[in-house]
Design an enzyme around this catalytic site. Structure first.
Site, PDB file in Angstrom:
ATOM      1  N   HIS A 566       0.727  -1.215   0.086  1.00 49.35           N
ATOM      2  CA  HIS A 566      -0.049   0.020  -0.010  1.00 49.35           C
ATOM      3  C   HIS A 566       0.872   1.186  -0.042  1.00 49.35           C
ATOM      4  O   HIS A 566       0.615   2.391  -0.963  1.00 49.35           O
ATOM      5  CB  HIS A 566      -0.827   0.079   1.285  1.00 49.35           C
ATOM      6  CG  HIS A 566      -1.885   1.362   1.615  1.00 49.35           C
ATOM      7  ND1 HIS A 566      -2.986   1.059   1.282  1.00 49.35           N
ATOM      8  CD2 HIS A 566      -1.404   2.469   1.754  1.00 49.35           C
ATOM      9  CE1 HIS A 566      -3.547   2.555   1.230  1.00 49.35           C
ATOM     10  NE2 HIS A 566      -2.366   3.239   1.677  1.00 49.35           N
ATOM     11  N   GLU A 567       1.757   1.206   0.750  1.00 48.72           N
ATOM     12  CA  GLU A 567       2.756   2.618   0.815  1.00 48.72           C
ATOM     13  C   GLU A 567       3.549   2.823  -0.365  1.00 48.72           C
ATOM     14  O   GLU A 567       3.729   3.663  -0.732  1.00 48.72           O
ATOM     15  CB  GLU A 567       3.596   2.584   2.212  1.00 48.72           C
ATOM     16  CG  GLU A 567       3.023   2.420   3.521  1.00 48.72           C
ATOM     17  CD  GLU A 567       1.985   3.452   3.756  1.00 48.72           C
ATOM     18  OE1 GLU A 567       2.170   4.615   3.268  1.00 48.72           O
ATOM     19  OE2 GLU A 567       0.750   3.231   4.428  1.00 48.72           O
ATOM     20  N   HIS A 570       1.866   4.469  -2.907  1.00 49.51           N
ATOM     21  CA  HIS A 570       1.545   5.828  -3.100  1.00 49.51           C
ATOM     22  C   HIS A 570       2.560   6.356  -3.874  1.00 49.51           C
ATOM     23  O   HIS A 570       2.550   7.446  -4.707  1.00 49.51           O
ATOM     24  CB  HIS A 570       1.827   6.309  -1.699  1.00 49.51           C
ATOM     25  CG  HIS A 570       0.694   6.306  -0.820  1.00 49.51           C
ATOM     26  ND1 HIS A 570      -0.546   6.984  -1.317  1.00 49.51           N
ATOM     27  CD2 HIS A 570       0.241   5.907   0.406  1.00 49.51           C
ATOM     28  CE1 HIS A 570      -1.482   6.845  -0.216  1.00 49.51           C
ATOM     29  NE2 HIS A 570      -0.994   5.930   0.607  1.00 49.51           N
TER      30      HIS A 570
END
Ligand code: NAG
Ligand code: NAG
Ligand code: NAG
Ligand code: NAG
Length: 797
Positions: A566-567, A570
């Site tokens: 998820h990170e 970004h």
């Protein structure tokens, strides 16, 4: 700050108190500013028909795409172009090797200054414009930038943002009270979670963005004599941005002192024309960890009658301990903050033939968390296209640990035996500070066997942190492994050097280097979360993974692949949307929400298997079966009822809630593709041949002519379409633009064979062709209409 979990209260609240009770030391209170005007005049056209009406001459297939872009821009702008009003094609424009599409990024220039939110992105292939977005200012250019004064017609964007928020909070509070029996006011019973969450989120946004002091007017006026004074504008921003009250008081009490201490020096090219505007660096800025870069520019601001005006602003890039801001502050005193984006988110040398020697004792790629599988010994399975020198090698010249050191070696590449390489620098960061080069990381020696124990014992809360620190070797090795694999995976789907990926050295393939991911394990700046800061291409991304004190022993986010993915996503979506050098294209509202959603979608797709299952985000770390979102990702509408209109609900103002609706839509759409095209057990394309060409294997369809390779299966095709669409969509996209970009990506990749499958998926979640939104607010509110119909062409589908 893009966080996995900032605004969701359940765990954050519990953890906040836990952290203090067990005496783990203070956890810094993080604050993030983020707001800006809504660009009502911006548009995105993805239907070739509308583009064709704008295309005036016949173009040949091999026309220079930049020439095509120029004629196109000049046609759109027409008589708007003049001596004082022009544009420039940004240097981060590129041609995608796989799709052959050239992504051209354009900045508006007025009176020699950039309009910092005047963006065009134009997608061109075979001499044709496929789609474009445009947020250029359309009014008359001000006669000269020095003559601009505070115009009464120009609204105060920040004030309006805050007034709007205050009204929204009041409205929510009243409707919340109306549904509650009296005792809630006394705090005896838990409020309904949704409304409570909305209120808390809005209050948090208000607190971060609206509760700061305006510099007293007399201070500002004194400094306004210096015309377009930079330093007092910057001090005004720091007063707003710093999370430290004592810094605010100190600045206000010693204003002249701070002003005189700040040192300005010019940078940029003074002699020869250059692509970059000249800029000023400012040193000794309170609470900034590095000198601040400042450029004079215009920003678009709505007027009272809904017209758009230009405001002269200072654009600042401010790196702070926990934030990395791009801010626009009115250059004319009193200084108003016009917009803020937090970049943080809650000649080739012969390449040696590296040996794949390193091994790691880790949860293998595809295992989401410790409950899903056991650790095994995995090889350094780097992809030779994505990581030509492997994971443990980088040029001395690009190695920050040799910065300022005189080199005696003649070798170009340095080989390491630690978690330090061209794509990732992984280390502990128990101190929670920004330094990383000399932080601890495991050194596995010449054998590079990163085999370390991970056997946390259940202890008292007071000892839980120390217990987690005992397996730091294992957790750093895991973080290094996962981050490298994701680097290689995304590379193979098109996140390469020219499109802005994260690498210290780019092997002469374009793009900006010196931007590996700084990956901090067990970062001491927080608990129960994770975040990623994405500055523009050429500056390191920074990922901070936290421990979760949701169970004993503590759970370590580094071991939950979904959180790491998820990170890292970004970084992917921020660099691909609007171009590698514009990190401000997914700021807040729907675009900020989708920034969260892509990460959830990719993490979930990566963990999914041939046997369909629902998945919740972050279940292991958060120690909650239902995870950290409102609903698990599911095809069953009882289990996940989200539709486009869900975004209107008060509980959905935060980027994470918006993101989960987008991720759910993508999940449903991708299942449609899987139903049609089947499922591949590996998302990794086959290793390239010795000559660098890619074999089709069972992964791609048989190649036809010069066409790009098309992933054969539904899950790999979904990932490909999602990445291709990020490159096609405009800066600051909403759900409609992002959906249209996916449909266009399919048109380009497969000739549109999934047109109806994609529409069917989006429409089933209310995002059909006639879905609509009015009364948008910058924080994601609005009044939306679901459309469950598909386009006429798909009626019988
Ligand atoms: C690093 O390793 C490569 C092989 O992977 C080798 O060719 C090169 O000489 C090594 N560099 C140094 C400085 O030892
Ligand atoms: C980490 O591994 C090194 C050997 O690489 C070892 O000396 C050290 O004690 C280990 N640290 C911990 C906390 O176990
Ligand atoms: C999927 O289910 C089938 C039948 O129940 C089983 O044989 C197979 O091992 C499962 N595959 C995976 C990847 O879980
Ligand atoms: C959807 O989920 C609900 C609640 O778990 C369940 O009762 C229902 O049977 C499910 N529907 C389908 C089609 O699986």
């Amino acid at each position: 700050m893009r966080c996995l979990f900032t605004a969701s209260l359940a765990a954050a609240g519990i953890a906040g108190t836990l952290a203090h009770r067990v005496g783990d030391g203070p956890v810094r209170h993080r604050k993030s500013l983020g707001f800006g005007p809504v660009h009502k005049h911006a548009y995105y056209r993805s239907s070739p028909y509308q583009v064709v009406t704008n295309a005036f001459t016949r173009r040949s297939d091999d026309a220079d795409p930049f020439e095509v872009a120029r004629s196109f821009i000049e046609d759109i702008l027409g008589n708007q172009l003049s001596e004082s009003s022009s544009y420039k094609i940004r240097k981060d424009s590129y041609t995608d090797k796989a799709t052959g599409i050239t992504h051209v990024y354009v900045r508006q220039i007025i009176n020699g200054l950039e309009v910092s939110d005047g963006d065009m992105n134009i997608n061109i292939k075979d001499g044709m414009v496929l789609s474009y977005g445009n947020s250029f200012f359309t009014g008359p250019a001000p006669s000269h930038f020095m003559q601009q004064s505070l115009d009464d017609d120009i609204r105060h964007p920040h004030q309006e943002f805050c007034d709007g928020l205050t009204d929204e909070i009041e409205l929510n509070y009243n409707s919340f009270l109306a549904t509650q029996p009296d005792q809630v006011v006394m705090g005896d019973s838990a409020p309904t979670p949704k409304v409570d969450k909305a209120l808390k989120h809005l209050t948090h946004v208000h607190h971060s963005n609206c509760r700061f002091q305006q510099l007293p007017t007399d201070m500002a006026v004194q400094t306004a004599e210096r015309d377009i004074d930079l330093r007092s504008a910057l001090l005004q921003f720091m007063v707003a941005a710093t999370p430290n009250d004592h810094v605010v008081n100190d600045i206000l009490g010693n204003f002249e002192h701070y002003l005189s201490k700040m040192v300005e020096y010019m940078q940029g090219n003074h002699f020869a024309p250059s692509d970059e505007p000249a800029y000023v660096m400012v040193d000794n800025v309170p609470d900034a960890v590095n000198p601040v870069k400042a450029t004079l520019a215009y920003h678009q601001v709505p007027g009272k009658d809904d017209s758009v005006h230009l405001s002269l602003v200072w654009k600042f890039e401010v790196e702070m301990q926990d934030n990395w801001y791009e801010a626009a502050v009115s250059a004319i005193a009193p200084h108003r903050i016009v917009s803020v984006v937090d970049w943080a988110s809650d000649a080739p040398v012969p390449i040696p033939e590296p040996e794949k020697t390193a091994t790691y004792n880790v949860f293998a790629f595809g295992i989401n968390d410790p409950e899903e599988g056991k650790r095994t010994i995995e090889k350094e399975s780097f992809d030779s296209l994505a990581s030509p020198v492997g994971w443990h090698s980088l040029p001395y010249a690009n190695d920050p640990s040799f910065r300022g050191v005189k080199l005696t070696t003649k070798e170009f590449y340095r080989n390491t035996t630690t978690t330090w390489g061209n794509n990732v620098f992984a280390q502990e960061n128990w101190e929670g500070q920004n330094a990383y080069v000399s932080n601890y990381r495991p050194d596995a020696g010449p054998g590079k066997a990163f085999d370390y124990p991970y056997k946390p014992k259940e202890t008292d809360k007071g000892d839980a942190l120390e217990e987690a620190q005992k397996y730091i070797n294992a957790t750093v090795a895991q973080l290094f492994y996962t981050t490298n694999i994701i680097h290689d995976l995304y590379y193979r789907y098109g996140f390469d050097e020219v499109s802005g990926n994260f690498q210290q050295y780019n092997f002469g393939r374009g793009g900006e280097g010196n931007d590996a991911v700084i990956a901090n394990a067990q970062d001491g700046s927080g608990y129960n979360n994770a975040n990623f800061m994405t500055p523009p291409d050429g500056q390191n991304g920074r990922m901070r993974m936290y421990l979760w004190n949701t169970a004993l022993p503590y759970r370590d986010g580094d071991f939950e692949a979904g959180i790491v993915i998820h990170e890292l996503s970004h970084g992917l979506s921020t660099r691909l949307t609007g171009g590698p050098l514009n990190s401000g294209c997914l700021p807040f509202g729907e675009s900020g929400g989708m920034g969260e959603g892509w990460g959830d979608f990719l993490a979930t797709t990566i963990r999914s298997t041939a046997n369909y299952s629902d998945y919740a985000m972050g279940s292991w770390a958060a120690n909650r079966v239902q995870g950290i979102r409102n609903y698990p990702y599911s095809l069953n509408e009882t289990i996940n009822p989200s539709t486009y209109k869900t975004l209107d609900k008060p509980g959905y103002f935060g980027v994470h809630a918006v993101g989960e609706v987008w991720a759910q839509m993508l999940w449903v759409v991708s299942q449609g593709l899987i139903e049609k095209h089947g499922f591949t057990d590996t998302l990794f394309p086959p290793a390239p041949n010795a000559d660098g060409t890619v074999p089709e294997g069972d992964f791609y369809r048989p190649k036809s002519g010069k066409k790009p390779l098309v992933p054969k299966h539904g899950n790999s095709l979904s990932v490909q379409l999602v990445l291709n669409a990020m490159k096609l969509q405009p800066c600051r996209p909403g759900f409609f633009e992002a959906r249209d970009a996916i449909i266009l990506a399919d048109q380009q990749l497969t000739g549109g064979e999934n047109f109806c499958t994609l529409w069917k998926g989006f429409s089933s979640k209310g995002l059909g062709p006639d879905a609509n939104v009015v009364l948008r607010t910058p924080w994601g509110g609005g009044v939306r209409t679901d459309d469950f119909e598909v386009p006429l062409a798909c009626d019988s589908y």
